[in-house]
Each structure stands twice: as structure tokens, then as C-alpha cells.
Scaffold this active site. Structure first.
Site, PDB file in Angstrom:
ATOM      1  N   THR A 177       0.881  -1.165   0.000  1.00 42.93           N
ATOM      2  CA  THR A 177       0.000   0.000   0.000  1.00 42.93           C
ATOM      3  C   THR A 177       0.920   1.217   0.000  1.00 42.93           C
ATOM      4  O   THR A 177       2.011   1.153   0.590  1.00 42.93           O
ATOM      5  CB  THR A 177      -0.928   0.046   1.235  1.00 42.93           C
ATOM      6  N   HIS A 178       0.512   2.256  -0.679  1.00 40.56           N
ATOM      7  CA  HIS A 178       1.361   3.450  -0.838  1.00 40.56           C
ATOM      8  C   HIS A 178       2.712   3.094  -1.447  1.00 40.56           C
ATOM      9  O   HIS A 178       3.703   3.794  -1.201  1.00 40.56           O
ATOM     10  CB  HIS A 178       1.570   4.170   0.499  1.00 40.56           C
TER      11      HIS A 178
ATOM     12  N   SER B 268      17.627  -1.147 -25.950  1.00 45.17           N
ATOM     13  CA  SER B 268      17.973   0.245 -26.161  1.00 45.17           C
ATOM     14  C   SER B 268      18.896   0.347 -27.372  1.00 45.17           C
ATOM     15  O   SER B 268      19.722  -0.529 -27.604  1.00 45.17           O
ATOM     16  CB  SER B 268      18.682   0.787 -24.914  1.00 45.17           C
TER      17      SER B 268
ATOM     18  N   LYS C 260      20.318  -2.883 -21.672  1.00 49.50           N
ATOM     19  CA  LYS C 260      18.913  -2.638 -21.350  1.00 49.50           C
ATOM     20  C   LYS C 260      17.964  -3.698 -21.908  1.00 49.50           C
ATOM     21  O   LYS C 260      18.135  -4.198 -23.007  1.00 49.50           O
ATOM     22  CB  LYS C 260      18.466  -1.271 -21.900  1.00 49.50           C
TER      23      LYS C 260
ATOM     24  N   GLU D 279       4.498  -0.787 -21.016  1.00 42.68           N
ATOM     25  CA  GLU D 279       4.451   0.681 -21.077  1.00 42.68           C
ATOM     26  C   GLU D 279       3.452   1.145 -22.139  1.00 42.68           C
ATOM     27  O   GLU D 279       2.742   2.136 -21.955  1.00 42.68           O
ATOM     28  CB  GLU D 279       5.837   1.239 -21.367  1.00 42.68           C
TER      29      GLU D 279
ATOM     30  N   GLN E 123     -21.315  11.148 -37.677  1.00 43.39           N
ATOM     31  CA  GLN E 123     -20.433  10.269 -38.447  1.00 43.39           C
ATOM     32  C   GLN E 123     -19.077  10.117 -37.748  1.00 43.39           C
ATOM     33  O   GLN E 123     -18.399   9.110 -37.907  1.00 43.39           O
ATOM     34  CB  GLN E 123     -20.241  10.837 -39.857  1.00 43.39           C
TER      35      GLN E 123
HETATM   36  N1  ARG Z   1     -22.204   7.754 -42.883  1.00 41.60           N
HETATM   37  C1  ARG Z   1     -23.275   8.300 -42.134  1.00 41.60           C
HETATM   38  C2  ARG Z   1     -22.949   8.265 -40.637  1.00 41.60           C
HETATM   39  O1  ARG Z   1     -22.157   7.474 -40.263  1.00 41.60           O
HETATM   40  C3  ARG Z   1     -24.524   7.519 -42.363  1.00 41.60           C
HETATM   41  C4  ARG Z   1     -25.750   8.298 -42.060  1.00 41.60           C
HETATM   42  C5  ARG Z   1     -25.884   9.398 -43.041  1.00 41.60           C
HETATM   43  N2  ARG Z   1     -27.144  10.066 -42.918  1.00 41.60           N
HETATM   44  C6  ARG Z   1     -27.336  11.257 -43.461  1.00 41.60           C
HETATM   45  N3  ARG Z   1     -28.490  11.798 -43.287  1.00 41.60           N
HETATM   46  N4  ARG Z   1     -26.402  11.905 -44.105  1.00 41.60           N
HETATM   47  O2  ARG Z   1     -23.437   9.022 -39.870  1.00 41.60           O
END
Ligand code: ARG
Length: 466
Positions: free
Chosen positions: A158-159, A286, A292, A299, A331
Site C-alpha cells: 500500500t502506498h 535500447s 537494457k 508501457e 459520423q
Molecule cells: N455515414 C453516415 C454516418 O455514419 C450515415 C448516415 C448518413 N445520414 C445522413 N443523413 N447523411 O453518420
């Protein structure tokens, strides 16, 4: 440069999008991976259209045949994705239209808004199942190390200060618990994804007599009893991105867990700890210092956990200011989600691989755990068993620790008269508190690291992960 009016919505346009706009607007470079789900959705949708009589069975079969052929081409890497067709949905629809006249009827009673929502829900269900399987693989790799090193004791910290002795297996079983909760979260996300959006249309459904339950059943959006699950509000359905956020949160939480395990292994591999050696196959050297060997895999897991948190934050921020319902901003929901999936999957595989090749340095562990001071709490418990109140006992042990420090000896090297000068409750058997084997056996309750409890946990995990 303006292009020809766009084929999908060209009716009210006199010019197509500029080349720059096409590059800006396209998503097919990343949403092409939705193709299997898009095609499954289109097959279910056209099956439903035939079921309710909006298309003929011949048209349905032609659409299905064309979609199967397109999927085979995509899987073979032979399909030509076109950025000017914007996204996966329009690429597939256009390709289908070129092969099958009935394709012109496929988009009946459907919008890309409910289409993409459906694709993503199908994708989430598959992604959650895949990540759960990878979590189980990582757990099995950890369990194997625990099984190989059942008698190894290490100091628990702990710590980052040595606290109390624990079996290495007990520490590793903590990782199994963390990962099990992660798997549970992915199961919840998959359940939340399990509602069918199709039929919501662009925002307000359709005037056509569709059968949403039929589509939902065909796509496997069903409850435990096989009853269809369809979303209950068309506006919410096309605007909702909760599952995206929940999925990214599950990935980010898994990432935090993986990062904490990685940090343990990084410390344990240092010369200062020397508890383990990580496999050469997951370490790097390294370019300058010949001696190393660096735990880069761990990481990078620690680093990638930051990226997973960033993806979650992107999604939260993306959604927060949007008026209902669909806005094109959405989108941008896919790159962070896909990245969270891909990086979480990679991290889980790398963790499993690193554990699989890990060597435990039993002698270094034994040396680290041999300090009797780690059992100072057991000595306080000894006094409690003599009837001393715990607060007094704590003090009486603290004073003994100080005395040992002053005399420059280990805690268990003090004489009986030394300790009795601190508190008369110390008896000749006081020094038995430093017997590690007995000390471990006494930690006998559920969740504690006694050998008996450990055997129980082994059996439990072996069954769980079989
Ligand atoms: N490629 C669009 C998206 O992933 C699909 C939906 C598009 N709809 C629209 N009304 N332009 O959001």
C-alpha cells in the site's frame, strides 16, 4: 470542381459535391468494416419487405443473391470501395444496383439513419463477444502463472510501501476479478445494443406497412425468450449514441485495469523489485545502452489506456450539444469506437502473451517477503488474542518496531524482556507471530490469502475459465 449531381439524392441538386467536400465527407475509409453487418441488415430488411408484400419474393431473392456476391467480393478483398460514394451503405447499394434491378427497391422504408444505427448495434454485439473472449484468454494466461507459482509469497503493497505478505497467486487473482468485471460490463453493453432500430427511418418512421418485429427477429434482436426487441421511439433511435459511449467506457475501464497490471509488471521487472522477468518477445532493447531490456509492451498498454479514455471523452463531447435527431457530426462517432475496440483487443492479446512468457523469480520474491516487519500487524493481532484492545496493541507493536530500529536488529530478533518492557502482554510465544506459514494459514476468511482460500479460488477460476 463540382461533380455530376449525386446519384443517391441528385434530384434536387444541380451539382455534385466538390472534390474537397467528397474527401471531407467520406466515411467509407473507416466504416467499410461495417459491411458484413450492413449486408445482414439489408438482407433482413428486404426479407421483411417481401414478407409484407412491398417487394416480390423474386426481387428479395435477387437482392439476397447480389448482396451475398458483394460480401464474397469484399471478403476476398476484390470489392472496389469508392470514396465518392461516401459511406459503406451507399457503396454497397450502388454496387447492388449495378447488378440487380430490384436493388432500386431495397431502400424502401429505410434511411441511412436507421441503417447505420442498426449496423452499429450489430457491430457492438459482435465486438462485445469478441472482447469478452479475449478477456477470458488473458485471464487464462494469468491463471496459468498463478498455478505454476502457487507457493510463491510476495509483499503486498500500500502506498508502494511493503505492507503484508500475500501469495503471488492472490495478487494475480485480483487481476482476474478486475477482468471479470470488465467482461460483465461488455455483456451489459451487448444487452443495451440488443434493440433493433430499423423502421425508425430518417426520424419519423414510414407510411408504408412494414413489420419491425419481423426484421428484429431476423437479425437476432430478441430477448432471452426469443421475443423481438424493437426500439420504442423513432427520434431517439436515430439520435441515440448511448451504446457508443458505454462501449468506449467499458474499453476505457478495461484499459485502466490493464494499465494498473502493466504498472505492477513494470515495477516487478525492475532491478529494484526483481520479482519477475518478462519474455524477450514482448520487450525491446535500447539503441544505445547494450544492457537494457525494457518492458515496452507494458508501457504501451499504460500509454494506450490514455488513448482509450480520450476516445470516451470524444464521444461524450460529440453528443452533448446536438439537437435531436441525427446530425452529420455523428459520423465522427465511429473512429473513436473502432479505435477503442482495436486497441483494447490488442492490449488484451499483448497482456496474455506477456503473461504467458513471464518467469517468476522465486528467490527474489522470498527475500523480499522475509522481512518480519511485514507481520507487525500479526503481532498486534497476537496481543489482541491476549485481550489487549487493538488501539493499545497497535501502539505496543509500533513501539517494538521503533525499539528494533534503535537497536539495529530485525523485529523478531528482540528479546522477550525487550518486548515485555514495552507491554506486559507479550509472552514467550510472541515470536511465533513471525512464522510466515502460520501467518498465512490464519488468513482463512473468504477473500483472504490463506492456502485453503487460495485452493478455493483456484477451483473457482478453473471452472469459470474452462
Ligand atoms: N455515414 C453516415 C454516418 O455514419 C450515415 C448516415 C448518413 N445520414 C445522413 N443523413 N447523411 O453518420
Amino acid at each position: 470542381m463540382a461533380k455530376q449531381a449525386q446519384a443517391t439524392w441528385g434530384g434536387r441538386f444541380s451539382a455534385g459535391p466538390a472534390g474537397l467536400m467528397q474527401r471531407f465527407s467520406e466515411s467509407v475509409s473507416f466504416d467499410h468494416r461495417l459491411a458484413p453487418f450492413d449486408i445482414a441488415g439489408s438482407k433482413a430488411h428486404s426479407a421483411m419487405l417481401a414478407h409484407v408484400g412491398l417487394i416480390s419474393k423474386q426481387e428479395r431473392d435477387a437482392i439476397h443473391g447480389g448482396l451475398d456476391a458483394i460480401l464474397a467480393e469484399i471478403n476476398a478483398g476484390k470489392f472496389k470501395w469508392r470514396t465518392e460514394l461516401e459511406d459503406v451503405h451507399m457503396n454497397i447499394e450502388q454496387a447492388l444496383t449495378q447488378r440487380v434491378p430490384a436493388a432500386a427497391k431495397l431502400h424502401t422504408a429505410r434511411s441511412r439513419n436507421d441503417q447505420v444505427a442498426t449496423d452499429m448495434r450489430l457491430w457492438f454485439k459482435a465486438a462485445c463477444a469478441e472482447l469478452s473472449a479475449k478477456i477470458a484468454d488473458a485471464q487464462r494466461a494469468i491463471l496459468a502463472i498463478a498455478a505454476k507459482n502457487q507457493t510463491v509469497l510476495i509483499p503486498g503493497y500500500t502506498h508502494l510501501q511493503r505492507a503484508q505478505p500475500v501469495f503471488l497467486a492472490h495478487h494475480l487473482f485480483a487481476y482476474l476479478e478486475m477482468l471479470q468485471r470488465d467482461a460483465g460490463r461488455f455483456a451489459v453493453v451487448a444487452d443495451h445494443a440488443n434493440w433493433c432500430p430499423l423502421g425508425s427511418g430518417a426520424i419519423a418512421g414510414t407510411t408504408l406497412p412494414i413489420d419491425r418485429e419481423f426484421t428484429a427477429k431476423t437479425l437476432g434482436f430478441v430477448d432471452a425468450k426469443g421475443r423481438p426487441r424493437v426500439t420504442q421511439n423513432s427520434m431517439d433511435t436515430v439520435a441515440d449514441r448511448d451504446v457508443f459511449i458505454e462501449f468506449a467506457a467499458a474499453c476505457a475501464t478495461t484499459g485502466v485495469h490493464l494499465s494498473r497490471m502493466a504498472e505492477d509488471l513494470i515495477l516487478w521487472m525492475s532491478s529494484e523489485f526483481g520479482f519477475v522477468d518478462l519474455p524477450d518477445t514482448f520487450c525491446t532493447g535500447s539503441s544505445l545502452m547494450p544492457q537494457k531490456k525494457n518492458p515496452d509492451s507494458m508501457e504501451l498498454i499504460r500509454g494506450k489506456s490514455a488513448r482509450l479514455q480520450g476516445n470516451l471523452h470524444t464521444l461524450l463531447t460529440l453528443a452533448k450539444g446536438l439537437p435531436l435527431t441525427y446530425n452529420r457530426d455523428l459520423q465522427e462517432d465511429k473512429p473513436p469506437v473502432f479505435d477503442s475496440h482495436d486497441q483494447t483487443a490488442l492490449c488484451l492479446d499483448v497482456l496474455a502473451g506477456t503473461f504467458a512468457g513471464m518467469q517468476v523469480k522465486a528467490a527474489r520474491c522470498a527475500a523480499a517477503v522475509s522481512d518480519p516487519a511485514l507481520l507487525a500487524t500479526d503481532l498486534a493481532d497476537y496481543l489482541v488474542r491476549q485481550g489487549v484492545p487493538f488501539r493499545t496493541a497497535h501502539h505496543a507493536v509500533g513501539a517494538v518496531v521503533k525499539l528494533a530500529e534503535q537497536k539495529g536488529v530485525a523485529l523478531n530478533q528482540l528479546s522477550l524482556s525487550d518486548v515485555q518492557s514495552v507491554h506486559p502482554a507479550y509472552q514467550a510465544d510472541w515470536v511465533e507471530s513471525f512464522d510466515l506459514a502460520k501467518a498465512m494459514a490464519r488468513r482463512a476468511g473468504t477473500g483472504m490469502p490463506s492456502p485453503a482460500q487460495l485452493r478455493r479460488q483456484f477451483a473457482r477460476w478453473q471452472k469459470q475459465l474452462a
